[in-house]
Design an enzyme around this catalytic site. Structure first.
Site, PDB file in Angstrom:
ATOM      1  N   TYR A  95       0.861  -1.197   0.000  1.00  0.00           N
ATOM      2  CA  TYR A  95       0.000   0.000   0.000  1.00  0.00           C
ATOM      3  C   TYR A  95       0.892   1.239   0.000  1.00  0.00           C
ATOM      4  CZ  TYR A  95      -3.006   3.798   1.367  1.00  0.00           C
ATOM      5  OH  TYR A  95      -3.662   5.008   1.365  1.00  0.00           O
ATOM      6  N   GLU A 183      -2.912   7.651  -4.394  1.00  0.00           N
ATOM      7  CA  GLU A 183      -2.845   6.336  -3.769  1.00  0.00           C
ATOM      8  C   GLU A 183      -2.591   5.267  -4.817  1.00  0.00           C
ATOM      9  OE1 GLU A 183      -5.621   4.936  -0.227  1.00  0.00           O
ATOM     10  OE2 GLU A 183      -6.598   4.512  -2.134  1.00  0.00           O
TER      11      GLU A 183
END
Length: 360
Positions: A95, A183
Site C-alpha cells: 500500500y 494512492e
C-alpha cells in the site's frame, strides 16, 4: 475533485510510474489478447467487494463482463466505462498513499507491506505495519528519504531501490497536481520483478483549478454547477440543511444517534422548490436508506422546501424521510408535509431519532 483510475494512470505514465498495459472501453471489444482484469470506472472505494472488478481469459468472457458492468450501479454510481488491463503475475502487494495531515499541516506518505486491502483494515488489523513519513513542504523531498522510509518498513534491500523510485515520483505527482490524495493500492512486484501501479487514485484540489487544465478530466465536465454545496460521504443517510453550520450540526446529531451520513448537502439561503428538488435528486443518486432535512426558514420559505420534498417522497417510496422545519411560512410547510404523510419535528434530536427508528 476525484479522477477516474484510467485518468490517474495517464498522469502516472507521464511521471514514468509503470502501470499495466490496458485500454478503456464502453462497449464490447473485438479482441482480448491476454488474460485481463476488467474494472468499473467509478469514483467510489471498495468496488471489488461490490462486484466492480472481474477477470476474463477470453474475448467472449470479457464481453460478458463488459455488458454486465456497463450501466450497473456500484455503490450508487453508474458505470459508463471500464478499464481493461493485463492480468499481472503478482508476487508482492504494498500500500502506498500520500495525503495531507491537517493536524500536522504537512503532507504525509503512508506505506504498508500489507497492500491490496483498504488502509482502514490495515490500521485495524496490523497497525504496526503502517509507516508514516511527514514531509516539510518548505524543503525538497529527495529519493534517499523514500529509501529510509522503506528500510523502516522492513523491506528487503533488493526491493528498496525500485519501490523508493515510485514513492519519489508519486510525491511529484501529488505536489505538481495540487493533490489532496494520491494512492496506489496495490503497488505490486511481479514474479518477473517488475514494479507497477496496479491501481491508481488521484484527488485534486478544486481551488487550484486556475493552475491546471481540469477540462481534460471526466469529473470536471460532470461537475455539479448547481447552487448548493455537496460533499459525498460513506454512510446511508443523506443530510440536507440550509446553511453550512446547520448542516454540519445535523451530521453530528445523525452520528450521535447511531446513523452514518451519506452526504453533506447545503441548499443555502433563499432556496425554492426547484432547488430542493435538484438537491434531493443529487442526494438520491447514492444508494441510501434515509434522508434527514433540517431547515431554519429565514429567506428560505418552509412551504417552498416542503413542496420540493413531496416530489422526491413519492418518487422514492423505499426511502425514509424525516424533516425538522422552523421559520418563515412554517405552518404552510407543515400542512403540506402532513397532507402527504411526511414526518416532521420542531426538534433536530426528535427528527433524527424518529428517522433512526424508522430505519430499524
Amino acid at each position: 475533485m476525484k479522477l477516474h483510475e484510467y485518468e490517474a494512470k495517464e498522469i502516472f505514465k507521464k511521471y514514468k510510474i509503470p502501470v499495466p498495459n490496458g485500454f478503456v472501453a464502453s462497449k464490447p471489444i473485438k479482441e482480448l489478447k491476454t488474460p485481463s482484469v476488467i474494472k468499473a470506472q467509478v469514483l467510489v472505494g471498495g468496488r471489488g467487494k461490490a462486484g466492480g472488478i472481474l477477470f476474463a481469459d477470453t474475448t467472449k468472457e470479457a464481453n460478458q463482463h463488459i455488458k454486465k458492468l456497463i450501466g450497473k450501479k456500484i455503490k450508487g454510481e453508474k458505470v459508463n466505462k471500464v478499464l481493461i488491463e493485463e492480468k499481472l503475475p503478482i508476487k508482492y502487494e504494498y500500500y502506498l498513499g500520500i495525503t495531507i495531515d491537517r493536524a500536522e499541516k504537512k503532507p504525509v506518505i503512508i506505506f504498508s507491506t500489507e497492500g491490496g486491502v483498504d488502509i482502514e483494515e490495515i490500521a485495524k488489523n496490523t497497525p504496526e505495519k503502517i509507516i508514516k513519513y511527514y514531509i516539510d513542504p518548505q524543503n525538497e523531498f529527495l529519493p534517499y528519504m523514500a529509501r529510509n522510509l522503506l528500510k523502516e518498513a522492513g523491506l528487503p534491500s533488493n526491493r528498496i531501490s525500485k519501490v523508493a523510485d515510485i514513492i519519489y515520483k508519486l510525491y511529484n505527482v501529488f505536489k505538481d497536481m495540487d493533490g489532496t490524495l494520491v494512492e496506489i493500492n496495490p503497488l505490486v512486484i511481479t514474479k518477473d520483478k517488475k514494479v507497477l501501479a496496479a491501481d491508481g487514485v488521484l484527488n485534486v484540489d478544486d481551488d487550484a483549478e486556475y493552475r491546471h487544465d481540469y477540462a481534460q478530466f471526466e469529473s470536471y465536465s460532470e461537475k455539479d454547477k448547481s447552487e448548493f454545496a455537496y460533499v459525498e460521504l460513506d454512510g446511508d443517510i443523506a443530510v440536507i440543511g440550509n446553511g453550512a453550520g446547520l448542516t454540519l450540526a445535523s451530521m453530528d446529531i445523525v452520528k450521535e444517534y447511531g446513523g452514518a451520513p451519506a452526504c453533506f448537502l447545503d441548499i443555502g439561503g433563499g432556496s425554492d422548490k426547484e432547488t430542493v428538488e435538484k438537491a434531493l435528486e443529487k442526494a438520491l443518486e447514492k444508494d441510501i436508506k434515509g434522508v434527514f432535512i433540517n431547515i431554519l426558514g429565514g429567506i428560505t420559505r418552509c412551504d417552498e422546501v416542503a413542496m420540493g420534498i413531496v416530489k422526491a417522497y413519492y418518487e422514492h417510496p423505499e426511502i425514509k424521510f424525516s424533516v425538522r422545519m422552523m421559520g418563515t411560512n412554517e405552518e404552510e410547510g407543515r400542512k403540506i408535509l402532513t397532507k402527504n404523510g411526511i414526518p416532521f419535528e420542531s426538534s433536530m434530536e426528535y427528527a433524527v431519532e424518529k428517522l433512526i427508528d424508522m430505519l430499524k
